[in-house]
Write an enzyme that holds these catalytic residues in place. Structure first.
Site, PDB file in Angstrom:
ATOM      1  N   HIS A 102       9.832  49.015   6.001  1.00 21.82           N
ATOM      2  CA  HIS A 102       9.134  50.269   6.315  1.00 21.82           C
ATOM      3  C   HIS A 102       9.842  51.440   5.658  1.00 21.82           C
ATOM      4  O   HIS A 102      11.048  51.398   5.407  1.00 21.82           O
ATOM      5  CB  HIS A 102       9.032  50.496   7.827  1.00 21.82           C
ATOM      6  CG  HIS A 102      10.334  50.392   8.545  1.00 21.82           C
ATOM      7  ND1 HIS A 102      10.902  49.186   8.889  1.00 21.82           N
ATOM      8  CD2 HIS A 102      11.187  51.343   8.989  1.00 21.82           C
ATOM      9  CE1 HIS A 102      12.048  49.399   9.500  1.00 21.82           C
ATOM     10  NE2 HIS A 102      12.262  50.695   9.571  1.00 21.82           N
ATOM     11  N   HIS A 104      10.415  55.459   6.302  1.00 20.93           N
ATOM     12  CA  HIS A 104      10.291  56.615   7.192  1.00 20.93           C
ATOM     13  C   HIS A 104       9.842  57.817   6.367  1.00 20.93           C
ATOM     14  O   HIS A 104      10.416  58.092   5.305  1.00 20.93           O
ATOM     15  CB  HIS A 104      11.643  56.986   7.807  1.00 20.93           C
ATOM     16  CG  HIS A 104      12.245  55.959   8.703  1.00 20.93           C
ATOM     17  ND1 HIS A 104      12.252  56.072  10.074  1.00 20.93           N
ATOM     18  CD2 HIS A 104      12.892  54.797   8.424  1.00 20.93           C
ATOM     19  CE1 HIS A 104      12.871  55.037  10.605  1.00 20.93           C
ATOM     20  NE2 HIS A 104      13.279  54.243   9.625  1.00 20.93           N
TER      21      HIS A 104
HETATM   22  P1  AMP Z   1      14.803  51.350  11.328  1.00 21.02           P
HETATM   23  O1  AMP Z   1      15.853  51.646  12.372  1.00 21.02           O
HETATM   24  O2  AMP Z   1      14.989  52.043  10.025  1.00 21.02           O
HETATM   25  O3  AMP Z   1      14.592  49.852  11.199  1.00 21.02           O
HETATM   26  O4  AMP Z   1      13.459  51.989  11.903  1.00 21.02           O
HETATM   27  C1  AMP Z   1      12.727  51.439  12.942  1.00 21.02           C
HETATM   28  C2  AMP Z   1      11.946  52.558  13.549  1.00 21.02           C
HETATM   29  O5  AMP Z   1      10.884  51.997  14.293  1.00 21.02           O
HETATM   30  C3  AMP Z   1      12.737  53.451  14.510  1.00 21.02           C
HETATM   31  O6  AMP Z   1      12.733  54.791  14.046  1.00 21.02           O
HETATM   32  C4  AMP Z   1      12.007  53.290  15.830  1.00 21.02           C
HETATM   33  O7  AMP Z   1      11.930  54.489  16.546  1.00 21.02           O
HETATM   34  C5  AMP Z   1      10.636  52.835  15.385  1.00 21.02           C
HETATM   35  N1  AMP Z   1       9.895  52.058  16.352  1.00 21.02           N
HETATM   36  C6  AMP Z   1      10.347  51.007  17.086  1.00 21.02           C
HETATM   37  N2  AMP Z   1       9.354  50.499  17.849  1.00 21.02           N
HETATM   38  C7  AMP Z   1       8.256  51.248  17.570  1.00 21.02           C
HETATM   39  C8  AMP Z   1       6.897  51.203  18.040  1.00 21.02           C
HETATM   40  N3  AMP Z   1       6.481  50.318  18.935  1.00 21.02           N
HETATM   41  N4  AMP Z   1       6.038  52.123  17.548  1.00 21.02           N
HETATM   42  C9  AMP Z   1       6.446  53.040  16.640  1.00 21.02           C
HETATM   43  N5  AMP Z   1       7.705  53.104  16.154  1.00 21.02           N
HETATM   44  C10 AMP Z   1       8.596  52.230  16.626  1.00 21.02           C
END
Ligand code: AMP
Ligand code: ZN
Length: 137
Positions: A102, A104
């Protein structure tokens, strides 16, 4: 479409877990991050499961990058962001917590509280040159 039954973002792509979707196309979806760093923080993911930057298909990487660009324009136009950071964390050591690739999209606002995660300071020139030599082999 390859999916991992244990993957949170595959479940979001499939619609099995709710998410606030803001963009969709053939290869990608974008939805709001539930723990936003700033107002409008969202995530762009490929529909097809890939663990991280090193394994995502180049076509999906390109599609995610294009979607991130579209959403960067939207947060600027519609939320009044003054700037945008794109962030990808590849691997637990790089802060990755969800192992479905993903990007951001983080809107930035003048005087928002976010900070660079490192202190810019001149590096050791020999160390920089040695790393560069390895990287250009
Ligand atoms: P990373 O730490 O770069 O792997 O990013 C994962 C992101 O996913 C974090 O910023 C979380 O806040 C976000 N996240 C986790 N679960 C969900 C969810 N159910 N819906 C939307 N975002 C989420
Ligand atoms: Zn997945």
């Amino acid at each position: 479409m390859a999916a991992d039954p244990d993957c949170l973002f595959c479940k979001i792509v499939a619609g099995d877990i709710p998410a606030t979707r803001v963009y969709e196309d053939e290869r990608t979806i974008a939805f709001m991050d539930i723990n936003p760093g700033t107002r409008g923080h969202l995530l762009v993911v490929p529909r097809e499961h890939a663990v991280d930057l090193l394994s995502v298909a180049p076509e999906d990487l390109a599609a995610c990058t294009r979607t991130a660009q579209i959403m960067a324009a939207r947060v600027s136009d519609k939320l009044g962001a003054d700037g945008v950071n794109l962030l990808n964390s590849c691997g637990a050591a790089a802060w990755q917590t969800v192992f479905h690739f993903h990007v951001h999209v983080i809107p930035r606002y003048v005087n928002d509280p976010l900070q660079l995660p490192w202190q810019p300071a001149p590096g050791d020139r020999d160390e920089i040159a040695a790393a560069a030599a390895r990287l250009s082999e």
